[in-house]
Design an enzyme around this catalytic site. Structure first.
Site, PDB file in Angstrom:
ATOM      1  N   CYS A  93       0.831  -1.191   0.000  1.00 14.44           N
ATOM      2  CA  CYS A  93       0.000   0.000   0.000  1.00 14.44           C
ATOM      3  C   CYS A  93       0.881   1.263   0.000  1.00 14.44           C
ATOM      4  CB  CYS A  93      -0.998  -0.017   1.160  1.00 14.44           C
ATOM      5  SG  CYS A  93      -2.354   1.185   0.935  1.00 14.44           S
ATOM      6  N   HIS A 180      -3.692  -5.283   0.526  1.00 13.31           N
ATOM      7  CA  HIS A 180      -3.203  -5.611   1.872  1.00 13.31           C
ATOM      8  C   HIS A 180      -3.360  -7.097   2.216  1.00 13.31           C
ATOM      9  CE1 HIS A 180      -2.621  -1.529   3.579  1.00 13.31           C
ATOM     10  NE2 HIS A 180      -3.616  -1.171   2.790  1.00 13.31           N
ATOM     11  N   GLU A 182      -1.942  -8.481   4.559  1.00 12.18           N
ATOM     12  CA  GLU A 182      -1.808  -8.560   6.023  1.00 12.18           C
ATOM     13  C   GLU A 182      -3.099  -8.216   6.757  1.00 12.18           C
ATOM     14  OE1 GLU A 182      -1.016  -4.164   5.370  1.00 12.18           O
ATOM     15  OE2 GLU A 182      -1.018  -6.043   4.226  1.00 12.18           O
TER      16      GLU A 182
END
Length: 231
Positions: A93, A180, A182
């Site tokens: 990002c 993302h 994560e």
């Protein structure tokens, strides 16, 4: 391997007790016991003494824009350029955007507006560290976009909304991606709710939250990052 996390932002304070910080999210995704981890608060000017202090660095997401004139952002760009070829780099990002900007690309606040919810991306180049070239679904949360490729970088995943969704550098060991892997869906949903009515309109927030009802490829892309780090 020793992996340094360059922390460039933080989740909303109410979300941290449940979901942890951004470094926590990457450690959970890639394996807390798989690496020797070190965290550097880049947004506070904290860095290792030399790029060689870690085998690789992960640059996290942030609410900042890489085009902002905050001194810490210029310092981050300088560190990334210094680390080129001396350590592996992974950007996500804001980290994706920072790497593109640092190495000669361009990032802008996109006229397309915010991309939130779970997005689908076409894999256009199957890299050696990938398991397959099937499309991927991952959480997105951004209004800035890379619009000019830096020299040496090649698009490896894209969507209509984000044409430069993931990049691989051919002149250094580096990869980056706009979405993302994560983010847990529960965290992504909590982030949307925290911004509802302030950043996102209700109908946009509702559509984004509804997109999390399908399986995603977080674990698969986490495996890609691990394979890249090992390769």
């Amino acid at each position: 391997m020793k992996i340094g996390i360059l922390k460039t932002g933080r989740p909303p304070n109410p979300a941290i007790p449940t979901f942890g910080t951004y470094p926590d999210m990457f450690m959970e995704l890639l394996g807390r016991d798989a690496y020797d981890w070190a965290t550097y608060a880049a947004e506070e000017g904290e860095y290792p003494a030399a790029p060689e202090d870690c085998d690789a660095y992960i640059v996290t997401g942030s609410a900042a824009g890489v085009y902002d004139d905050d001194p810490w952002i210029a310092q981050l760009m300088d560190f990334l350029r210094a680390a080129k070829g001396r350590a592996k780099l992974v950007g996500v990002c804001f980290g994706h955007q920072a790497m593109a900007q640092a190495f000669g690309g361009q990032v802008i606040k996109s006229p397309k507006g915010w991309g939130i919810g779970e997005h689908a991306y076409e894999v256009v180049s199957r890299e050696p560290w990938m398991d397959a070239s099937d499309p991927i679904r991952l959480p997105a949360s951004h209004q800035d976009q890379v619009v000019t490729l830096p020299p040496g970088a090649e698009v490896i995943a894209r969507s209509e909304f984000t044409p430069f969704a993931a990049l691989a550098w051919r002149d250094q060991p580096a990869i980056s991606m706009q979405p993302h892997p994560e983010f847990l869906p529960a965290y992504a949903t909590a982030l949307i709710e925290a911004r509802r009515g302030k950043v996102y309109a209700d109908d946009q927030a509702d559509r984004a939250i509804a997109s999390y009802g399908r399986p995603d490829d977080r674990a698969r892309v986490g495996g890609w990052i691990r394979a890249f780090l090992a390769g």
